[in-house]
Scaffold this motif. Sequence first.
Motif, short mmCIF file in Angstrom:
data_model
loop_
_atom_site.label_atom_id
_atom_site.label_comp_id
_atom_site.label_asym_id
_atom_site.label_seq_id
_atom_site.Cartn_x
_atom_site.Cartn_y
_atom_site.Cartn_z
N PHE A 157 43.37 27.90 68.15
CA PHE A 157 42.80 28.62 66.91
C PHE A 157 42.67 29.86 67.27
O PHE A 157 43.02 30.94 66.50
CB PHE A 157 41.49 28.06 66.37
CG PHE A 157 41.04 28.52 64.93
CD1 PHE A 157 41.89 27.82 64.01
CD2 PHE A 157 40.17 29.21 65.05
CE1 PHE A 157 41.49 28.49 62.89
CE2 PHE A 157 39.70 29.68 63.61
CZ PHE A 157 40.49 29.40 62.54
N PHE A 158 42.18 30.17 68.35
CA PHE A 158 41.82 31.88 68.66
C PHE A 158 42.99 32.36 69.16
O PHE A 158 43.36 33.49 68.81
CB PHE A 158 40.91 31.84 70.03
CG PHE A 158 40.39 33.25 70.20
CD1 PHE A 158 39.56 34.03 69.62
CD2 PHE A 158 41.18 33.74 71.39
CE1 PHE A 158 39.15 35.23 69.92
CE2 PHE A 158 40.76 35.07 71.63
CZ PHE A 158 39.79 35.82 70.91
N THR A 159 43.85 31.80 70.08
CA THR A 159 45.19 32.43 70.45
C THR A 159 46.32 32.73 69.30
O THR A 159 46.67 33.74 69.60
CB THR A 159 45.81 31.45 71.70
OG1 THR A 159 44.76 31.03 72.56
CG2 THR A 159 46.96 32.01 72.19
N VAL A 160 46.31 31.78 68.49
CA VAL A 160 47.43 32.05 67.56
C VAL A 160 46.81 32.95 66.37
O VAL A 160 47.51 34.04 66.08
CB VAL A 160 47.55 30.81 66.61
CG1 VAL A 160 48.34 30.94 65.31
CG2 VAL A 160 48.23 29.85 67.50
N LEU A 161 45.61 33.14 66.04
CA LEU A 161 45.21 34.08 65.14
C LEU A 161 44.97 35.49 65.80
O LEU A 161 45.42 36.56 65.38
CB LEU A 161 43.86 33.63 64.52
CG LEU A 161 43.76 32.53 63.60
CD1 LEU A 161 42.58 32.23 62.95
CD2 LEU A 161 44.77 32.66 62.46
N TYR A 162 44.26 35.70 67.08
CA TYR A 162 44.07 37.02 67.42
C TYR A 162 45.20 37.52 68.09
O TYR A 162 45.27 38.70 68.24
CB TYR A 162 42.89 36.72 68.45
CG TYR A 162 42.06 38.11 68.97
CD1 TYR A 162 41.49 38.60 68.16
CD2 TYR A 162 42.48 38.67 70.09
CE1 TYR A 162 41.12 39.83 68.04
CE2 TYR A 162 41.95 39.95 70.41
CZ TYR A 162 41.42 40.62 69.44
OH TYR A 162 40.80 41.72 69.75
#
Length: 309
Positions: A157-162
Amino acid sequence: MDLLRSLPLGLYLEEPITWLHKLDSRVKFVWLMSFLSTYIFANTWWRVILVFVLIFITLISGIPRRVWQQQMGYLLSICFLVLIIASLSPDGMGIDYQPRLPANTQVVNVPSSQNSQKNPILSIFDSQEYNYVLFARGPVKITRHSFDLAVRLSTIFFTVLYSTTLYLLTTAPEEITAGIESLMQPLRRFKIPVTEIALTLTLSLRFIPLVLEEIQNLIRSVMTRAINWKKLGLKGVVKVWMMVAERLLQNLLLRADQMANGIVVRGFIGSNKHRVQWHHLRLKSLDWVAIIVLILFWGMRFAIGNEVN
């Protein structure tokens, strides 16, 4: 509430010009795809490393703290909440855990001094106990499988969005489309309209700030009317927000029509007859350094990031 400042999704930071801004858009695009692809079939440690690498790049990039602090804080809070919820959720295995030996089986315990003299390796394995249930107290139970799923879900979730947000923050929309069009040049042999796709992508990226601006204006218009939400009830609240959504759709269609009319007025006939080069792509020394680091990045992925079945 200012959405354009608190959550700058899809917005380009024009100043200050950092070393991320100076990188070629094609190199940054390959880095972005690497972050999104190395995650596949990777172990848990590599997924956590990707999160720390993105945070480290942000800290050394020179981007002002006011730009990324609130956004990263919100995203990390959501990911931590997802980690807790997924860890406490059932793992879905549906297994009844039972001891390997029957209850009436007698196990002869050998004294530790004799055991270490006869077989010193056995004492090492005796000290390392494997527990599938990591934490169990009352109705709360965390297993290895549920915790692993929680780490996978929160990190992706963090890797894709950020990673995508950081790419859009340091790369102009025209530079993005120029880089993607350059990378898609071999597809012209298959009669794929590469330039039309790049133009559509440019307009889409330019449209993201307009959408955020319309949402922000509508939310402010609702807040200034001092609506008593308790008296409206659930049906009234749903009716108000449906009216707001309808108005938002009308405003966005009006903006799209104005953008299309602006293109027609400027005499746009076709992609091959009306072309404007905003950026001349050329690899510099900093880009070659980024390519070398990218090769080392993939080497570490295959060395320590492979998932062990």
